[in-house]
Write an enzyme that holds these catalytic residues in place. Structure first.
Site, PDB file in Angstrom:
ATOM      1  N   ARG A 265      33.420  45.009  42.935  1.00  0.00           N
ATOM      2  CA  ARG A 265      33.765  43.632  43.265  1.00  0.00           C
ATOM      3  C   ARG A 265      32.559  42.867  43.819  1.00  0.00           C
ATOM      4  O   ARG A 265      31.785  43.376  44.620  1.00  0.00           O
ATOM      5  CB  ARG A 265      34.894  43.651  44.307  1.00  0.00           C
ATOM      6  CG  ARG A 265      35.511  42.310  44.624  1.00  0.00           C
ATOM      7  CD  ARG A 265      36.629  42.473  45.623  1.00  0.00           C
ATOM      8  NE  ARG A 265      36.145  42.974  46.910  1.00  0.00           N
ATOM      9  CZ  ARG A 265      36.891  43.675  47.749  1.00  0.00           C
ATOM     10  NH1 ARG A 265      38.137  44.017  47.432  1.00  0.00           N
ATOM     11  NH2 ARG A 265      36.402  44.064  48.910  1.00  0.00           N
ATOM     12  N   ASP A 266      32.409  41.634  43.361  1.00  0.00           N
ATOM     13  CA  ASP A 266      31.367  40.708  43.813  1.00  0.00           C
ATOM     14  C   ASP A 266      29.964  41.251  43.599  1.00  0.00           C
ATOM     15  O   ASP A 266      29.014  40.839  44.285  1.00  0.00           O
ATOM     16  CB  ASP A 266      31.575  40.340  45.292  1.00  0.00           C
ATOM     17  CG  ASP A 266      30.813  39.078  45.688  1.00  0.00           C
ATOM     18  OD1 ASP A 266      30.597  38.225  44.810  1.00  0.00           O
ATOM     19  OD2 ASP A 266      30.449  38.955  46.864  1.00  0.00           O
ATOM     20  N   CYS A 267      29.818  42.175  42.645  1.00  0.00           N
ATOM     21  CA  CYS A 267      28.497  42.708  42.290  1.00  0.00           C
ATOM     22  C   CYS A 267      27.715  43.174  43.515  1.00  0.00           C
ATOM     23  O   CYS A 267      26.486  43.003  43.606  1.00  0.00           O
ATOM     24  CB  CYS A 267      27.676  41.651  41.543  1.00  0.00           C
ATOM     25  SG  CYS A 267      28.295  41.300  39.897  1.00  0.00           S
ATOM     26  N   GLY A 269      27.858  41.915  46.457  1.00  0.00           N
ATOM     27  CA  GLY A 269      27.524  40.798  47.336  1.00  0.00           C
ATOM     28  C   GLY A 269      28.315  40.819  48.624  1.00  0.00           C
ATOM     29  O   GLY A 269      28.813  41.863  49.068  1.00  0.00           O
TER      30      GLY A 269
END
Length: 506
Positions: A265-267, A269
């Site tokens: 999720r969210d690379c 981030g």
């Protein structure tokens, strides 16, 4: 006032009273297929007939030009103005105490007159949850009321009290609708949102009343992720979703929930996390869907997951194919929950897809419309109701609607997919952030930018959007990375400073 569907001939006053109290119901009428959510009125458009509707003595009921026409005979002199002596209605409506309902219909008459509209029980003392006197004219008018039921019955009535006419009168009814747990009754407010938890735990902060009124009382979306029992999907997330959706259903309100647990999720981030792998994710999304139990719900599916799949630095190769498979699986299993569940697969935002100048061409910093349509199609958007746009973003509703319209056209042209969209309006009251003094810079601030403002609260959409929703909970931080203002809380943490600034637009 329990009635069968047949139309009665005129009777004397004493016979009328006896008929109203003792008219028998057939077996089919005693146990019709009964709705609990959504549309409760049966055959409210009268396209071909008046099936499921009855008229009491003193009236004749028929379908006429796609409406119900009740011809009401003159009342006895001592009954003029007493509407309850002649009734048109429908039985066997499920009413739940404490649930919110909306009754609406079109009505006119052959002359200016009065009638009553009620939602009530058909046995003495005829208690009602809605009782309104109407002034009808010869021109069709639309009437609508939202109310909370005080009744608990499988045999509620939609009744139109049309009697007491001093001359023969035609009453025309059409598009009769009684709904619950739809957007018409409003979206369920999360009583345990981060804003409300902060308010409850705050004794002396002078901003508490302001934040509750402006944000806490309007936070209508709950996010679920790996913080919600990822390790025990069967008894954890299923129960949490079920409890939340059930609380909304009990109020007759429509819940909005976010599934945010995709692996990677969210690379990596500010909002990184998610399930450990594809198998765990499928277990989690299975339990998430099962928790809804086919009840009304709007689901926002995996913000950012589709758009980020276009970034080879985030995901590629077998992991990319696995992501498409997981999103397809999620759409498939949410669809299996039935028509009351409306899923919107996240479609990113206008800048992300179209680039900072919003031209829609590739090579200017955006994914491009054709690429986004391809990614959505690979992820199973054809099984969803539509896409969510601008989640946790700041673009104006107008910009997001322009993007939604173009994206829907691309999906239709390339894949034959009909799609709708919803827009996140939680923080878009001032539109997207641009570099001060450089209006051509486009949307450049994505982490707690200054000068943003609350947008319109959750409601039916305008400009093409099906709904406008506060998907990002206002006051929750975007993160504390180097791109965020100094002192920003970690992602998802509530900040009264951010909340207060959004209320004031500073």
């Amino acid at each position: 006032m329990r009635h069968t569907r047949r139309a009665f001939t005129a009777l004397g006053a004493s016979a009328l009273a006896a008929t109203l109290l003792t008219a028998p119901a057939t077996a089919a009428e005693r146990a019709p297929e009964q709705a609990v959510y959504g549309e409760l009125a049966r055959n409210g458009t009268f396209t071909t007939d008046t099936e499921d509707w009855w008229g009491s003595p003193g009236s004749s009921v028929e379908a006429a030009d796609g409406a119900l026409r009740a011809t009401v005979e003159p009342a006895a002199p001592d009954q003029v103005g007493q509407w309850h002596h002649t009734v048109v209605g429908q039985n066997h409506i499920r009413l739940r105490p404490g649930a919110t309902y909306t009754l609406s219909f079109d009505a006119r008459a052959s002359r200016t007159t009065k009638i009553k509209s009620t939602v009530q029980l058909g046995t003495r003392p005829y208690p009602s949850s809605l009782d309104n006197e109407l002034d009808l004219t010869t021109t069709t008018q639309r009437f609508s009321w939202t109310f909370t039921s005080s009744l608990d019955s499988d045999d509620g009535h939609i009744d139109f009290q049309v009697g007491g006419q001093d001359v023969r009168t035609d009453i025309i009814l059409d598009n009769v609708s009684l709904t619950t747990s739809t957007a018409r009754e409003g979206f369920y407010t999360d009583p345990d949102s981060t804003a409300m938890k902060w308010v409850r735990n705050t004794e002396e902060d002078p901003r508490a009343t302001k934040i509750k009124a402006a944000i806490g009382d309007h936070t209508t979306v709950k996010w679920f992720g790996n913080w919600d029992a990822d390790g025990n999907a069967a008894t954890g997330i299923r129960t949490e979703v079920s409890n939340y959706v059930g609380a909304a259903a009990a109020q007759g309100r429509l819940p909005v929930i976010v599934a945010y647990n995709i692996p990677g999720r969210d690379c990596g981030g500010a909002s990184s996390g998610g399930s450990a792998d594809a198998d765990r994710y499928k277990e989690w999304i299975d339990a998430f869907a099962q928790g809804i139990e086919g009840r009304p719900a709007v689901v926002i599916l995996e913000p950012d997951a589709v758009a980020q799949s276009s970034d080879p630095g985030c995901i590629s190769g077998e992991a990319l194919e696995a992501r498409f498979d997981m999103l397809w699986y999620a759409n498939q299993h949410l669809q299996a929950q039935g028509t009351f569940v409306q899923t919107y697969l996240d479609g990113g935002n206008a800048t992300w897809t179209l680039g900072q100048d919003l031209s829609g061409t590739d090579g200017n910093g955006g994914i491009g419309l054709k690429r986004m349509a391809y990614l959505l199609n690979r992820s199973g958007v054809s099984m969803a109701r539509g896409v969510s746009l601008g989640v946790s973003n700041f673009h104006s509703t107008e910009i997001s609607n322009q993007y939604g319209s173009r994206l829907a056209a691309q999906l239709k042209a390339d894949f034959g997919v009909d799609t709708r969209w919803v827009v996140d309006t939680a923080r878009n009251g001032n539109g997207a952030y641009v570099t001060p003094g450089v209006p051509s810079s486009g949307h450049v601030g994505f982490c707690n930018p200054a000068g943003r403002k609350l947008g319109v609260t959750s409601r039916a959409g305008t400009g093409g959007a099906e709904y406008l929703l506060w998907i990002k909970n206002p006051g929750d931080s975007d993160g504390d990375s180097a791109q965020c203002p100094a002192g920003s809380p970690s992602a998802g943490s509530f900040s009264p400073d951010l909340a207060d600034a959004l209320i004031d637009g500073r």
